[in-house]
Design an enzyme around this catalytic site. Sequence first.
Site, PDB file in Angstrom:
ATOM      1  N   LYS A 123       0.787  -1.380   0.046  1.00  0.00           N
ATOM      2  CA  LYS A 123       0.134  -0.227  -0.166  1.00  0.00           C
ATOM      3  C   LYS A 123       0.836   1.329   0.150  1.00  0.00           C
ATOM      4  CE  LYS A 123      -0.350   0.170   5.150  1.00  0.00           C
ATOM      5  NZ  LYS A 123      -1.399   0.365   5.935  1.00  0.00           N
ATOM      6  N   TYR A 162      17.278  29.783   8.161  1.00  0.00           N
ATOM      7  CA  TYR A 162      16.012  30.532   8.480  1.00  0.00           C
ATOM      8  C   TYR A 162      15.732  30.175  10.160  1.00  0.00           C
ATOM      9  CZ  TYR A 162      14.175  30.437   3.487  1.00  0.00           C
ATOM     10  OH  TYR A 162      14.391  30.560   2.476  1.00  0.00           O
TER      11      TYR A 162
END
Length: 356
Positions: free
Chosen positions: A35, A253
């Site tokens: 899956k 950042y």
Amino acid sequence: MSRPVVASLDLQALRQNLTVVRSAAPDSRVWSVVKANAYGHGIDRIWSALNDTDGFALLNLEEAILLRERGWKGPILMLEGFFHADDLPLYDQYRLTTSVHSNWQLKALQNAKLNAPLDVYVKVNSGMNRLGFTPDKIHTVWQQLRAMKNVSDMTLMSHFADAENPDGIAEPMAKIEQAAEGLDCPRSLSNSAATLWHPEAHFDWVRPGIVLYGASPSGKWQDIANSGLKPVMTLSSEIIAVQNLKPGDTVGYGRLYKAQQEQRMGIVACGYADGYPRNAPDGTPVLVDGIRTGAIGRVSMDMLAVDLTPCPQAGIGTPVELWGKEIKIDDVASRCGTVGYELMCALALRVPVVTV
């Protein structure tokens, strides 16, 4: 030349992991769970390496059809069953085994016009409380299905919520036994953790997922270190720039990282847009030129920074392993407060994938 970030898939490791599963559950047949596009590895890339499996288990109808079109003729189990009644003609056409977990599915099966009956997995809710009938309803459901002309072979299935713990299946097993009392039925209960650690739950079919791809169902690599399981996916890149920091210089950042002394830092071509976790904290393990070091500063969209103090020889073009054979994906995930499953599934489409 293309950007250096790449995901490499070791198909021999995948075959080896299936062998480990068979050794762990020698008396059971194996549903290989593919899956989520084979846990991010790409079902079209890897299914043939698992062609010694007894069956494939997944969710998406499109992926099931892909397997059939690629030539897989064995069983395919749809773990959540059909989502709409009008899916059933395709289940009929492609000979898919459906799970059944809701009353509306019973009615849809009853009313469907099929060319041949379908194999059905009846899901019992043993405490996960996602899908399935409660144990006291199973006998009624079983008899309803047994009376339907559209139903062929039937199997009882469930899913464990806590099988990575030694006593994690005791309560659900009691509920499953309650549900199965008086029924002479095959069973499929074991996920990866139960396959490895709970032989009393193996029964007729096991359903390994994460262990096929070489990561631990507990999220701790140490728990499978001696199992013979091998990582299948390696995410790698290169250093594309080097910065020399002075004491007090900050990185990235938010200026979250501040150099305490003179320090060499490498910039790696990989960021959160490639699937690397943005919240990776300082010290998240990274392998640079075969030497273990750590990430520093906030991960950017396309880049991340690594400390080059342990590897002074590293420079532009030096290879970097972000997870794989040496840097275990479970270790990276643990530092980021998640699990290896999520990192695998988050691999971005823009990352080239090669099989080796």
